[in-house]
Design a protein around this motif. Structure first.
Motif, PDB file in Angstrom:
ATOM      1  N   GLU A   1      59.428   7.483   4.629  1.00 45.03           N
ATOM      2  CA  GLU A   1      60.707   7.928   5.173  1.00 45.03           C
ATOM      3  C   GLU A   1      60.479   9.151   6.053  1.00 45.03           C
ATOM      4  O   GLU A   1      59.869  10.134   5.617  1.00 45.03           O
TER       5      GLU A   1
ATOM      6  N   GLN B   1      60.910   4.174  12.521  1.00 47.75           N
ATOM      7  CA  GLN B   1      61.945   5.180  12.287  1.00 47.75           C
ATOM      8  C   GLN B   1      62.032   6.233  13.384  1.00 47.75           C
ATOM      9  O   GLN B   1      63.056   6.890  13.529  1.00 47.75           O
TER      10      GLN B   1
ATOM     11  N   ASN C   1      61.870  12.293   7.607  1.00 51.06           N
ATOM     12  CA  ASN C   1      62.958  13.230   7.315  1.00 51.06           C
ATOM     13  C   ASN C   1      63.504  13.844   8.603  1.00 51.06           C
ATOM     14  O   ASN C   1      62.859  13.752   9.653  1.00 51.06           O
TER      15      ASN C   1
ATOM     16  N   ARG D   1      56.802   2.851   0.630  1.00 55.63           N
ATOM     17  CA  ARG D   1      57.932   3.210   1.485  1.00 55.63           C
ATOM     18  C   ARG D   1      57.612   4.548   2.138  1.00 55.63           C
ATOM     19  O   ARG D   1      57.134   5.475   1.472  1.00 55.63           O
TER      20      ARG D   1
ATOM     21  N   GLN E   1      56.049   1.627   9.432  1.00 54.10           N
ATOM     22  CA  GLN E   1      57.360   2.110   8.965  1.00 54.10           C
ATOM     23  C   GLN E   1      57.719   3.427   9.656  1.00 54.10           C
ATOM     24  O   GLN E   1      58.871   3.618  10.040  1.00 54.10           O
TER      25      GLN E   1
ATOM     26  N   VAL F   1      57.135  13.362   6.898  1.00 55.34           N
ATOM     27  CA  VAL F   1      57.179  12.038   6.292  1.00 55.34           C
ATOM     28  C   VAL F   1      57.031  12.164   4.781  1.00 55.34           C
ATOM     29  O   VAL F   1      56.157  12.883   4.294  1.00 55.34           O
ATOM     30  N   THR F   2      57.894  11.473   4.061  1.00 50.47           N
ATOM     31  CA  THR F   2      57.784  11.368   2.615  1.00 50.47           C
ATOM     32  C   THR F   2      57.317   9.954   2.304  1.00 50.47           C
ATOM     33  O   THR F   2      57.823   8.989   2.883  1.00 50.47           O
ATOM     34  N   THR F   3      56.322   9.837   1.407  1.00 49.81           N
ATOM     35  CA  THR F   3      55.799   8.515   1.052  1.00 49.81           C
ATOM     36  C   THR F   3      55.997   8.255  -0.432  1.00 49.81           C
ATOM     37  O   THR F   3      55.973   9.190  -1.244  1.00 49.81           O
ATOM     38  N   TRP F   4      56.213   6.998  -0.757  1.00 51.54           N
ATOM     39  CA  TRP F   4      56.283   6.555  -2.148  1.00 51.54           C
ATOM     40  C   TRP F   4      55.414   5.317  -2.283  1.00 51.54           C
ATOM     41  O   TRP F   4      55.394   4.454  -1.402  1.00 51.54           O
TER      42      TRP F   4
ATOM     43  N   GLY G   1      64.178  -1.302  -1.466  1.00 53.27           N
ATOM     44  CA  GLY G   1      63.866  -0.631  -0.210  1.00 53.27           C
ATOM     45  C   GLY G   1      62.386  -0.394   0.018  1.00 53.27           C
ATOM     46  O   GLY G   1      61.998   0.270   0.968  1.00 53.27           O
TER      47      GLY G   1
END
Length: 142
Positions: free
Chosen positions: A62, A140, A64, A60, A136, A69-72, A46
């Motif tokens: 995401e 979303q 929420n 990535r 990204q 925003v959560t980042t990895w 992903g």
């Protein structure tokens, strides 16, 4: 119009004000702040690769339910400059809203004064990381 997150703005100002000979040292400090990937992303499932980076780099974002925003990020330790870009984003965007992430200027690394301290190829890689992260987020929320 939202502005970039306060924490990221502080990091940008800190770098912009630093003497050139200190900038690389400051960058390296950020290479260690990337949190480890959660178990579900351990195989980079992903995550999106950023081919503009000279090293294998994956990310990535995401959005929420509360619009934060959560980042990895995943980047090998052997690429400290690229890891530093990720570390700056991880720390500067922690808790940021989608609107704040999208308000981050595309020329972020130039504003930090990094264009004078590191190679254009590395700046291009950092700019690509930010562009993919913002894309990204946009996908979303639309």
């Amino acid at each position: 119009m939202p502005e970039m997150p306060t924490k990221l703005a502080e990091i940008v100002d800190e770098f912009a004000a630093a003497p050139r000979d200190v900038v690389l040292e400051m960058l390296l400090e950020y290479s260690d702040v990337i949190p480890p990937l959660p178990e579900e992303l351990a195989g980079r499932e992903g995550m999106e690769q950023v081919p503009e980076c000279q090293t294998a780099f994956f990310l990535r974002a995401e959005v929420n339910p509360d619009r934060t925003v959560t980042t990895w990020f995943d980047c090998p330790p052997e690429a400290p400059t690229t890891r530093a870009f990720a570390g700056i984003l991880a720390e500067g965007l922690a808790g940021a809203s989608a609107a704040e992430v999208l308000a981050v200027p595309d020329d972020l690394y130039q504003r930090m004064g990094l264009a004078q301290a590191i190679s254009p190829l590395r700046v291009r890689g950092g700019t690509a990381i930010l562009a993919r992260l913002k894309r990204q987020v946009r996908e979303q929320i639309s």
